[in-house]
Design a protein around this motif. Structure first.
Motif, short mmCIF file in Angstrom:
data_model
loop_
_atom_site.label_atom_id
_atom_site.label_comp_id
_atom_site.label_asym_id
_atom_site.label_seq_id
_atom_site.Cartn_x
_atom_site.Cartn_y
_atom_site.Cartn_z
N ALA A 115 0.81 -1.22 0.00
CA ALA A 115 0.00 0.00 0.00
C ALA A 115 0.84 1.26 0.00
N SER A 116 2.17 1.12 0.00
CA SER A 116 3.03 2.30 0.08
C SER A 116 3.09 3.06 -1.24
N LEU A 117 2.65 2.43 -2.35
CA LEU A 117 2.65 3.11 -3.65
C LEU A 117 1.26 3.67 -3.94
N ASN A 118 1.22 4.91 -4.42
CA ASN A 118 -0.08 5.49 -4.79
C ASN A 118 -0.41 5.15 -6.24
N GLU A 119 -1.61 5.52 -6.66
CA GLU A 119 -2.09 5.13 -7.99
C GLU A 119 -1.23 5.70 -9.10
N LEU A 125 4.99 3.10 -13.00
CA LEU A 125 5.86 1.92 -13.01
C LEU A 125 5.30 0.83 -13.93
N SER A 126 3.97 0.79 -14.09
CA SER A 126 3.39 -0.15 -15.05
C SER A 126 3.85 0.18 -16.46
N TRP A 198 3.81 -8.23 -9.09
CA TRP A 198 3.28 -6.92 -9.46
C TRP A 198 1.81 -7.03 -9.89
N LEU A 199 1.52 -8.01 -10.73
CA LEU A 199 0.14 -8.17 -11.21
C LEU A 199 -0.81 -8.52 -10.07
N LEU A 200 -0.35 -9.38 -9.15
CA LEU A 200 -1.20 -9.75 -8.03
C LEU A 200 -1.48 -8.56 -7.12
N CYS A 201 -0.48 -7.68 -6.97
CA CYS A 201 -0.66 -6.51 -6.09
C CYS A 201 -1.42 -5.38 -6.78
N TYR A 202 -1.07 -5.12 -8.04
CA TYR A 202 -1.55 -3.89 -8.68
C TYR A 202 -2.20 -4.11 -10.04
N GLY A 203 -2.30 -5.36 -10.48
CA GLY A 203 -2.76 -5.60 -11.85
C GLY A 203 -4.23 -5.38 -12.07
N SER A 204 -5.06 -5.58 -11.04
CA SER A 204 -6.50 -5.45 -11.22
C SER A 204 -6.97 -4.08 -10.76
N GLN A 287 -7.88 -11.55 -14.18
CA GLN A 287 -8.11 -10.11 -14.12
C GLN A 287 -8.88 -9.59 -15.34
N ASP A 288 -8.78 -10.31 -16.44
CA ASP A 288 -9.50 -9.91 -17.65
C ASP A 288 -9.85 -11.19 -18.42
N SER A 289 -11.13 -11.58 -18.35
CA SER A 289 -11.55 -12.87 -18.92
C SER A 289 -11.42 -12.93 -20.43
#
Length: 726
Positions: A115-119, A125-126, A198-204, A287-289
């Motif tokens: 949670a230390s990174l903001n949107e 970074l993405s 990364w995807l698990l934390c921020y991918g969705s 995350q995306d069917s």
């Protein structure tokens, strides 16, 4: 790069003595206590890591020192490090190899403080991850020493190659081969290594959460068609564009794995990359069917290619995981994938410890899915137990989670036999592994109770350490087995289980201490099963009579024998089963009477075997209970009990039993004899109805039970009758 200097460091690390290690850790403690986090401290910590990692035997560090090391993990410090790394990555990356240390740091930060990174930082970074994954150089890097003025060719980097030696014609990945790598190529490899996290934390996001099913098939196909073109993908939001490029990266890796590697290390890397690529594709599809349909044909083809290659067995797990997660969405039949996984892999690779652990973890993590849809999981429980047979006790904890799902009315009896024969299976697998021409362990399943009798005899001498370890695991799982089965077992299954307990008590693998532990567990469960289904005493009267009428069962299986006799005395009653006639009670009585006579008769010319006071007391009590229900038998049991004083006081017995043991036998006989003098009271005390046994009657002073208990107590001189074994 591995060099002779590296070997020297490793040798020094392995040879350091405990005393020297203590001095070294004390020095590091001083640095940490003074908050000195300079280069020398970092160097010392790196050397300490090498020391504790260089030997296959674990090094034990002082607990206070370990605690001091962990106080660097304060959340505020971690977040500060994360912000510093992000700030550097936002700007122009520093020259030289320093940049390659940033992504491992970032990976650690998001592990501890996601949670230390903001949107905004996540989106930026993405975008960077897209560049690192997709646009790394396809030319090799320059060596640190790039040649001389007279050797200009050394300055010209060659193209990146594939694992089969051909020149790469597509973008760079972790499977691209070069003699030297550029900085952006290193970032490419590191970005892929942290892509899953990364995807698990921020991918969705809100629109495409891991469990989101909001998109229709039409919408999904439209997004899929739009996103296949590079120009369109540039218009996607950062998270969606990263998913797109990550998916392309995984597809490229799968294509690269079709190539025949020139080096063994590259072949092993291919398998590792396949596992990771399929896992990442699974995450992307969750995350995306829309990506599901683009993945199916690729993974089906891959499964067909590698299913016959045992060296690729670990790759089958993420493929199966993918189909478990998405086959319903895609409306495809994945039965062949699961069937191959649960039949061929355990049968042929039970001896691979890493595969065994990953396979059982896969089962453990998907228990809810197996319960709902995959019947083949239960059908192949014998195969699953091969992993446990070979890898006990390392997998016992995992199997304690799996066993409840495997157990059902249709599998309970089979699994009971499997558990009892687990050490035998271990020995058989040992034979199979040493000679694949020997009879396969598969032939040990089916009608296990009968088919394994000669096998146990054949393998009886093979109780090696692995077999012994397996045997130690069985009682733990057997206890869990009964705890689960007794919750759903109907009368039919309960009868079969008790019958199996009696039969299998003679058919156990000959391992020191194994029988005693199994008998202990099985005997403790007999009262539980009988209490739930008391009619089984009448329905199984023939095998129960045979068992309780065999004197060797007292000598070899005292625990089971005692509980069988107790069950007969407790539940052979018309109150529990209308079919329990006086004739049936007489049959039980005659067998138990003969048994008590057998173990208490005097033999002056022979040594008197010692039977525990517990067995004698339970037999006496059971006979008294049966006589209280068929009162014609009271004179016979009273006469018998009166003769026990002579038995206890005889010289042969007094030399065998202690005074305390003799007193226990005599006291019980006297109590029962006095009680039987008043048949109505004896029946009331020894065979109470369910209504009288209710706790209400022990609390309500206006009922007749307290008075009856007091009267009986005075008659017996304060002694009790005891209604349970011992």
């Amino acid at each position: 790069m591995y060099t002779a200097g590296t070997e020297s460091f490793l040798r020094q690390a392995r040879e350091i003595q405990d005393e020297e290690l203590k001095k070294f850790t004390a020095r590091i403690s001083g640095f940490l206590q003074n908050h000195d986090l300079g280069n020398e401290t970092v160097d010392c910590l790196q050397r300490l890591f090498l020391i504790v990692s260089a030997t296959k035997y674990g090094r034990k560090l002082d607990s206070k020192f370990v605690g001091l090391l962990q106080t660097g993990n304060k959340m505020g410090d971690i977040e500060a490090v994360g912000q510093r790394v992000v700030k550097i990555l936002e700007g122009r990356l520093p020259e030289g190899p320093n940049a390659r240390h940033l992504l491992p740091l970032l990976s650690k930060v998001i592990s501890f403080a996601p949670a230390s990174l903001n949107e905004d930082q996540i989106n930026l970074l993405s975008k960077r991850m897209v560049d690192w994954l997709r646009y790394a150089s396809v030319q090799q890097g320059l060596p640190q020493s790039s040649g001389s003025f007279f050797n200009p060719r050394a300055r010209q980097p060659g193209p990146i190659a594939e694992v089969d030696g051909t020149v790469a014609t597509d973008f760079f990945t972790v499977l691209s081969v070069g003699q030297y790598y550029t900085e952006d190529q290193w970032l490419n490899m590191q970005a892929f290594s942290m892509l899953r996290k990364w995807l698990l934390c921020y991918g969705s996001d809100g629109a495409t959460s891991p469990n989101s099913d909001d998109k229709s098939e039409v919408d999904g196909s439209v997004v899929s068609m739009v996103s296949v073109t590079s120009s369109s993908s540039r218009l996607l939001p950062p998270k969606e564009r990263l998913r797109e490029k990550a998916f392309e990266y995984c597809q490229r890796l799968i294509e690269q794995c079709n190539r025949r590697a020139l080096k063994k290390t590259d072949a092993e890397l291919q398998k590792a990359c396949l596992t990771e690529a399929i896992t990442v594709m699974d995450i992307i599809c969750r995350q995306d069917s829309s990506y599901v349909y683009r993945s199916l044909s690729c993974l089906k083809n891959l499964h067909s290619q590698i299913s016959g290659d045992l060296s690729c067995a670990r790759v089958l797990l993420p493929i199966a995981q993918f189909f478990l997660n998405h086959s319903e969405t895609a409306a495809v039949d994945s039965e062949a994938v699961y069937k191959h996984l649960f039949t061929k892999v355990p049968a042929q690779l039970f001896h691979n410890p890493m595969l065994a652990y990953e396979f059982i973890q896969f089962c453990r993590l998907n228990l809810s899915l197996f319960t709902e849809s995959v019947s083949i999981f239960r059908q192949n429980s014998p195969n699953l137990f091969k992993f446990l047979a070979w890898n006990s006790p390392a997998l016992v904890a995992e199997y304690m989670d799996i066993l409840p799902v495997l157990l059902g009315p249709d599998t309970a009896l089979e699994i009971f036999h499997l558990l009892l024969d687990l050490p035998c299976v271990t020995a058989a697998l040992d034979v199979q592994l040493s000679s694949w021409d020997a009879p396969k362990a598969d032939s040990f399943f089916g009608d296990i109770a009968n088919r394994l009798i000669p096998v146990r005899q054949l393998l009886g001498s093979m109780a090696n350490s692995r077999v012994m370890q397996c045997a130690e695991s069985v009682p733990v799982l057997l206890q869990l087995f009964f705890g689960i089965v007794t919750k759903f077992a109907d009368r039919s299954l309960a009868n079969k289980l008790v019958l199996a307990v009696l039969e299998r008590s003679d058919q156990l693998y000959q391992v020191p201490g194994f029988k005693a532990e199994v008998y202990r567990v099985m005997s403790s469960q007999l009262p539980v099963i009988c209490k739930l289904h008391p009619s089984l005493v009448v329905e199984l009267s023939k095998p129960l009579l045979e068992f309780s009428g065999t004197v060797t069962n007292i000598q070899n299986k005292e625990d089971i024998f005692t509980h069988v006799v107790w069950a007969i005395g407790e539940y052979a009653s018309v109150f529990h089963d209308k079919r329990c006639t006086a004739e049936q009670i007489n049959k039980f009585f005659e067998v138990l009477e003969a048994m008590l006579f057998e173990i208490t008769q005097l033999r002056p010319s022979a040594s008197v075997p010692k039977y525990s006071p517990r067995v004698i007391a339970v037999l006496m009590t059971a006979l008294a209970k049966l006589a209280s229900r068929s009162q014609d038998l009271i004179p016979r049991v009273s006469l018998f009990l009166s003769k026990l004083r002579t038995f206890v006081q005889s010289p042969a017995i007094s030399s065998t039993y202690s005074a305390e043991d003799a007193e226990v036998i005599l006291t019980r006989a006297t109590e029962l004899m006095n009680l039987l003098k008043m048949p109505s009271v004896a029946q009331f005390v020894l065979t109470p109805s369910a209504e009288v046994s209710s706790p209400r009657f022990h609390q309500d002073v206006h009922t007749s039970l307290p008075l009856a208990m007091k009267t009986t107590s005075r008659m017996l001189g304060g002694g009790g009758t005891g209604s349970v074994p011992g």
